[in-house]
Design a protein around this motif. Structure first.
Motif, PDB file in Angstrom:
ATOM      1  N   THR A   1       0.843  -1.191   0.000  1.00 11.83           N
ATOM      2  CA  THR A   1       0.000   0.000   0.000  1.00 11.83           C
ATOM      3  C   THR A   1       0.878   1.239   0.000  1.00 11.83           C
ATOM      4  O   THR A   1       1.737   1.390   0.879  1.00 11.83           O
ATOM      5  N   ILE A   2       0.660   2.097  -0.981  1.00  8.43           N
ATOM      6  CA  ILE A   2       1.371   3.370  -1.032  1.00  8.43           C
ATOM      7  C   ILE A   2       0.480   4.459  -0.458  1.00  8.43           C
ATOM      8  O   ILE A   2      -0.734   4.459  -0.669  1.00  8.43           O
ATOM      9  N   SER A   3       1.078   5.367   0.293  1.00  7.28           N
ATOM     10  CA  SER A   3       0.337   6.493   0.857  1.00  7.28           C
ATOM     11  C   SER A   3       1.276   7.688   0.961  1.00  7.28           C
ATOM     12  O   SER A   3       2.491   7.554   0.788  1.00  7.28           O
ATOM     13  N   ARG A   4       0.716   8.850   1.220  1.00  5.06           N
ATOM     14  CA  ARG A   4       1.555  10.033   1.363  1.00  5.06           C
ATOM     15  C   ARG A   4       0.931  11.007   2.338  1.00  5.06           C
ATOM     16  O   ARG A   4      -0.284  11.044   2.516  1.00  5.06           O
ATOM     17  N   ASP A   5       1.807  11.799   2.936  1.00  2.63           N
ATOM     18  CA  ASP A   5       1.410  12.887   3.821  1.00  2.63           C
ATOM     19  C   ASP A   5       1.848  14.165   3.123  1.00  2.63           C
ATOM     20  O   ASP A   5       3.033  14.508   3.131  1.00  2.63           O
ATOM     21  N   ASN A   6       0.916  14.851   2.502  1.00  2.63           N
ATOM     22  CA  ASN A   6       1.265  16.038   1.723  1.00  2.63           C
ATOM     23  C   ASN A   6       1.836  17.152   2.593  1.00  2.63           C
ATOM     24  O   ASN A   6       2.682  17.925   2.144  1.00  2.63           O
ATOM     25  N   ALA A   7       1.405  17.240   3.829  1.00  4.77           N
ATOM     26  CA  ALA A   7       1.922  18.279   4.727  1.00  4.77           C
ATOM     27  C   ALA A   7       3.403  18.064   5.031  1.00  4.77           C
ATOM     28  O   ALA A   7       4.144  19.021   5.274  1.00  4.77           O
ATOM     29  N   LYS A   8       3.817  16.803   5.016  1.00  5.41           N
ATOM     30  CA  LYS A   8       5.215  16.466   5.300  1.00  5.41           C
ATOM     31  C   LYS A   8       5.998  16.135   4.036  1.00  5.41           C
ATOM     32  O   LYS A   8       7.183  15.794   4.111  1.00  5.41           O
ATOM     33  N   ASN A   9       5.327  16.191   2.877  1.00  6.31           N
ATOM     34  CA  ASN A   9       5.968  15.817   1.602  1.00  6.31           C
ATOM     35  C   ASN A   9       6.610  14.436   1.698  1.00  6.31           C
ATOM     36  O   ASN A   9       7.693  14.192   1.151  1.00  6.31           O
ATOM     37  N   THR A  10       5.933  13.535   2.359  1.00  8.40           N
ATOM     38  CA  THR A  10       6.479  12.198   2.610  1.00  8.40           C
ATOM     39  C   THR A  10       5.600  11.147   1.954  1.00  8.40           C
ATOM     40  O   THR A  10       4.370  11.230   2.009  1.00  8.40           O
ATOM     41  N   VAL A  11       6.263  10.160   1.348  1.00 10.28           N
ATOM     42  CA  VAL A  11       5.560   9.026   0.762  1.00 10.28           C
ATOM     43  C   VAL A  11       5.973   7.759   1.522  1.00 10.28           C
ATOM     44  O   VAL A  11       7.123   7.639   1.954  1.00 10.28           O
ATOM     45  N   TYR A  12       5.026   6.860   1.679  1.00 10.80           N
ATOM     46  CA  TYR A  12       5.253   5.621   2.406  1.00 10.80           C
ATOM     47  C   TYR A  12       4.914   4.428   1.508  1.00 10.80           C
ATOM     48  O   TYR A  12       4.084   4.524   0.601  1.00 10.80           O
ATOM     49  N   LEU A  13       5.551   3.313   1.803  1.00 10.23           N
ATOM     50  CA  LEU A  13       5.192   2.063   1.145  1.00 10.23           C
ATOM     51  C   LEU A  13       5.099   0.994   2.231  1.00 10.23           C
ATOM     52  O   LEU A  13       6.116   0.593   2.795  1.00 10.23           O
ATOM     53  N   GLN A  14       3.865   0.590   2.529  1.00  5.40           N
ATOM     54  CA  GLN A  14       3.632  -0.483   3.485  1.00  5.40           C
ATOM     55  C   GLN A  14       3.653  -1.793   2.715  1.00  5.40           C
ATOM     56  O   GLN A  14       2.848  -1.997   1.794  1.00  5.40           O
ATOM     57  N   MET A  15       4.571  -2.670   3.085  1.00  2.00           N
ATOM     58  CA  MET A  15       4.741  -3.936   2.375  1.00  2.00           C
ATOM     59  C   MET A  15       4.394  -5.086   3.316  1.00  2.00           C
ATOM     60  O   MET A  15       5.071  -5.277   4.332  1.00  2.00           O
TER      61      MET A  15
END
Length: 121
Positions: free
Chosen positions: A68-82
């Motif tokens: 699952t890919i997600s992002r926090d636009n306020a932190k300009n951060t992208v995550y990848l939950q594997m």
């Protein structure tokens, strides 16, 4: 110079989980698409998942239902939950982002340095 900084890789057993994170090293003006790619030994780099700043995502068929890919636009951060990781997920994972560093800049593609994910018992 702005870089994309990744974290969260490591060694995990088959069936296990890892969460990758990626963010720019400095404050930037804007980011549109962010994504994750991977490259296994002897293979070409391939797309894993992407996400727009509006939250629309795409996935490689090989990871659908597990990652699952997600992002926090306020932190300009992208995550990848594997989740449910398999040995064939072993690769160096690279973060990618289309960014404008300053309002006057063109939007350009940036890559992280890569983080190793190893799935093995």
């Amino acid at each position: 110079q702005v870089q994309l900084v990744e974290s969260g890789g490591g060694l995990v057993q088959p069936g296990g989980s890892l969460r990758l994170s990626c963010a720019p090293s400095k404050s930037i003006f804007s980011i549109t698409i962010m994504g994750w790619y991977r490259q296994a030994p002897g293979k070409q780099r391939e797309l894993v998942a992407t996400i727009t700043n509006g939250g629309s995502s795409t996935y490689a068929d090989s990871v659908k239902g597990r990652f699952t890919i997600s992002r926090d636009n306020a932190k300009n951060t992208v995550y990848l939950q594997m989740n449910s990781l398999k040995p064939e997920d072993t690769a160096v994972y690279y973060c990618n982002a289309a960014m404008k560093i300053r309002i006057s800049d063109r939007r350009s593609d940036y890559w992280g340095q890569g983080t190793q994910v190893t799935v093995s018992s």
